[in-house]
Design an enzyme around this catalytic site. Structure first.
Site, PDB file in Angstrom:
ATOM      1  CB  CYS A  48      34.409  36.157   5.215  1.00  0.00           C
ATOM      2  SG  CYS A  48      35.252  34.786   4.395  1.00  0.00           S
ATOM      3  CD  GLU A 183      34.697  26.381  32.172  1.00  0.00           C
ATOM      4  OE1 GLU A 183      34.664  26.352  33.186  1.00  0.00           O
ATOM      5  OE2 GLU A 183      35.160  25.099  31.560  1.00  0.00           O
ATOM      6  CG  ASN A 191      32.204  17.046  36.552  1.00  0.00           C
ATOM      7  OD1 ASN A 191      31.896  16.920  35.387  1.00  0.00           O
ATOM      8  ND2 ASN A 191      32.931  16.228  37.305  1.00  0.00           N
ATOM      9  NE  ARG A 429      27.447   8.808  45.403  1.00  0.00           N
ATOM     10  CZ  ARG A 429      27.436   9.745  44.833  1.00  0.00           C
ATOM     11  NH1 ARG A 429      28.454  10.709  44.554  1.00  0.00           N
ATOM     12  NH2 ARG A 429      26.284  10.335  44.772  1.00  0.00           N
ATOM     13  CD  GLU A 561      35.392  16.409  41.351  1.00  0.00           C
ATOM     14  OE1 GLU A 561      34.598  16.842  40.721  1.00  0.00           O
ATOM     15  OE2 GLU A 561      35.790  15.076  40.989  1.00  0.00           O
TER      16      GLU A 561
HETATM   17  C1  SIN Z   1      26.290  13.017  43.765  1.00  0.00           C
HETATM   18  O1  SIN Z   1      27.563  12.708  43.095  1.00  0.00           O
HETATM   19  O2  SIN Z   1      26.357  13.834  44.587  1.00  0.00           O
HETATM   20  C2  SIN Z   1      25.190  13.235  42.757  1.00  0.00           C
HETATM   21  C3  SIN Z   1      25.246  11.807  42.149  1.00  0.00           C
HETATM   22  C4  SIN Z   1      23.997  11.160  42.135  1.00  0.00           C
HETATM   23  O3  SIN Z   1      22.851  11.764  41.901  1.00  0.00           O
HETATM   24  O4  SIN Z   1      23.882   9.819  42.442  1.00  0.00           O
END
Ligand code: SIN
Length: 601
Positions: A48, A183, A191, A429, A561
């Site tokens: 240890c 963190e 992310n 998207r 986010e």
């Molecule tokens: C993003 O979500 O802005 C990047 C994701 C991607 O590269 O498709």
């Protein structure tokens, strides 16, 4: 989940691997107390004290940096370990996009351990002391005593060390504030570390150098339209207006975001990324971390904020933190900045807001659980747009690996199991995901050629991860992915004709930068996955968190986010990193201004 045949993989540095094999081969060891790494070392005669020193209390700091120095002292740093990989090794676990992380992120001695990379990748390999082991809950009495014992002070506490958090911390520090960056994960980057496609910005020097005519107004219009016109116009305007300045700021810190491409929903090329088309996130996260470390900003890993502390007037005056090793303690602060990210990796929360997404894979890192939103809401912050959850159309089927939209931006097409295109690949998207979910098997193939591969460095990673099927001809590719060859040939021929004629009559794709006619030919099967949560804490243009009454909450700021309002009901690709940098700078500056007495709240 994709599994890899890792016959040739070096599990860890050669010396440790041999020792492990000898020890574990003779008698597999487990420890109910979770001391796998300690057991392993003890069996090898390492005491240890060899790792922890001879002090009476062998303390390990929450960030585990001091113990990491000992590991590195014996085994070498990550680069040295990576260099020991056997020739021909397919995956080298010590060389990754996670950057320079502690050895104890993957090999942990006294608490539950899981190799960090296996949160996203499934590697069929044994990692010494890398298996989860049962935890003993910390005794409650000890926690209470710790709260009383330890109170620290800072000017600004930033919660969450992704791009928004590191940006806010650096900005507040540079404005003269004493900052602590907290963190909960064992590594920085959040992310943002996984962000692939790039950072949107309008009117930058890099666009100008390439002759791209863009404007703040055009970025504003694209973002509002992409978000179903429900985004907060004031915040969207800030995003667009400050974006070029944010590119300059990042560049001044040492980032390379000089390459410019296009992502869905953009009218022009405005997505900035490293030269050659490498992934933006790991690069930026590395640059920000380096700058934070150079400034000696106090970054505490493995540390979870469990409560925002308020005074009797409702002003936020600090945080209560639970450190992995140190237990509960308090930091009193003049300002707190929430940058803890979204909740895409919190399956229960996603299903609560959108039952139809239950069980869907996610592209997010495991820490994206929405704790920051909960903290802010509990303290009185208003949440908005929580139901607005983005499904990214192209997560590699059976995995959590995001295939960046930039592959489509650089020319790839989406083809269904019948071998036909079915959507404008550069649509937003939400529309692309819905179109894929309407196809046979709720999946599609992303089809591209050698020219597109060469245009975007990050595509190499998909080969490395064995996600790509290929053929020397379109016919061979069709056989590899089991779609009718004549149909796929006709689909590709018609796309190439659209490239030649500069018009896509079938799907009205607004930009075809490259044809698909240079062998070899490639395909990746993709499925939609939970990618981004547009909702979160309501903020104003100064990054102040707003209460339900609409008034700013004293002492509380947020960026990234964890906030809602910038992206409406659908975020455009490339706007996330842009938001983290711009609003991280704003929140950091506002917090520092409050500390210095220059702000009302
Ligand atoms: C993003 O979500 O802005 C990047 C994701 C991607 O590269 O498709």
């Amino acid at each position: 989940m994709k599994r890899f045949n890792l016959k040739t993989v070096l599990l860890v540095g050669a010396a440790l691997a041999l020792q492990v094999a000898a020890v574990w081969g003779a008698a597999p060891r487990t420890s109910g107390a979770g001391n796998a790494l300690a057991d392993l070392h003890t069996a090898l005669g390492v005491t240890c004290a060899s790792c922890h020193g001879t002090a009476k209390v062998a303390a390990v700091d929450d960030s585990e940096r001091s113990i990491n120095v000992t590991c590195v002292g014996c085994h070498g740093n990550l680069d040295a370990m990576a260099a020991q990989a056997r020739a021909g090794s397919h995956v080298n676990p010590h060389k990754s996009h996670l950057g320079d992380i502690n050895c104890t992120v993957c090999h942990m001695g006294h608490v539950q351990s899981k190799a960090y990379c296996t949160n996203c990748h499934a590697f069929a390999m044994k990692i010494p002391a890398g298996d989860p082991v049962p935890q003993k809950p910390a005794p409650k009495a000890a926690k209470k005593a710790a709260v009383k014992q330890r109170v620290e002070r800072a000017d600004v506490v930033v919660i969450g060390a992704g791009a928004a958090g590191m940006t806010a911390a650096i900005t507040a520090h540079d404005a003269g504030a004493r900052v602590i960056l907290i963190e909960k994960q064992p590594i920085t980057g959040g992310n943002s570390m996984l962000a692939a496609g790039g950072m949107n910005a309008a009117g930058t020097r890099f666009q100008k150098a390439k002759g791209i005519a863009d404007s703040v107004e055009l970025m504003y219009q694209d973002t509002m339209k992409g978000g179903g016109n429900i985004g907060d116009p004031a915040l969207v305007r800030v995003l667009a207006k400050e974006s070029a300045g944010s590119v300059d700021w990042l560049t001044s810190l040492g980032a390379d975001i000089s390459d410019v491409g296009r992502m869905g929903g953009a009218s022009v090329n405005r997505t900035h990324r490293p030269k050659g088309g490498a992934a933006v996130g790991a690069h930026i996260a590395g640059v920000l971390k380096k700058n934070a470390v150079q400034r000696r900003i106090d970054i505490r890993l493995n540390s979870k904020v469990v409560k925002l502390i308020e005074d009797n007037k409702g002003r936020i005056t600090g945080v209560q933190v639970e450190g992995k090793h140190s237990g509960l303690y308090t930091i009193k602060a003049k300002a707190v900045v929430l940058t803890a990210g979204g909740f895409s990796a919190n399956a229960d929360k996603v299903a609560f807001y959108r039952p139809e997404y239950k069980g869907m894979t996610t592209s997010n890192q495991p820490g994206a659980t929405g704790d920051g939103m909960d903290l802010g809401a509990k303290a009185g912050g208003e949440l908005k747009d929580m139901k607005e959850i983005q499904i990214h159309p192209t997560v590699a089927a059976g995995s959590r690996i995001l295939i960046t939209e930039a592959v489509r931006g650089n020319g790839a097409i989406l083809v269904n199991h019948e071998g036909k295109r079915f959507v404008n690949e550069l649509t937003t998207r939400d529309k692309a995901s819905a179109a894929i979910l309407a196809q046979t098997g709720k999946s599609a193939y992303l089809v591209f050629d050698e020219g597109i591969r060469k245009s975007l460095k990050q595509i190499d990673g998909y080969f490395h991860l064995e996600l790509v099927k290929e053929g020397a001809t379109i016919q061979e590719l069709a056989a590899a992915i089991n779609v009718p060859a004549t149909v796929l040939e006709a689909t590709v021929a018609s796309y190439n004709a659209a490239f030649d004629g500069k018009s896509d009559p079938d799907f009205k794709r607004p930009d075809i930068p490259r044809p698909i006619r240079t062998a070899r030919y490639y395909a990746i099967e993709v499925k939609p996955g939970v990618h981004y949560t547009m909702g979160g804490l309501k903020i104003n243009a100064d990054g102040q968190v707003l209460a339900a009454s609409g008034t700013p909450m004293a002492g509380l700021f947020a960026a990234g986010e964890v906030t809602g309002g910038v992206h409406g009901n659908n975020r455009l690709g490339g706007n996330s990193i842009s938001e983290t940098i711009t609003f991280g700078r704003i929140a950091g500056a506002s917090a520092a201004k409050l500390v210095k007495g220059g702000a009302k709240k």
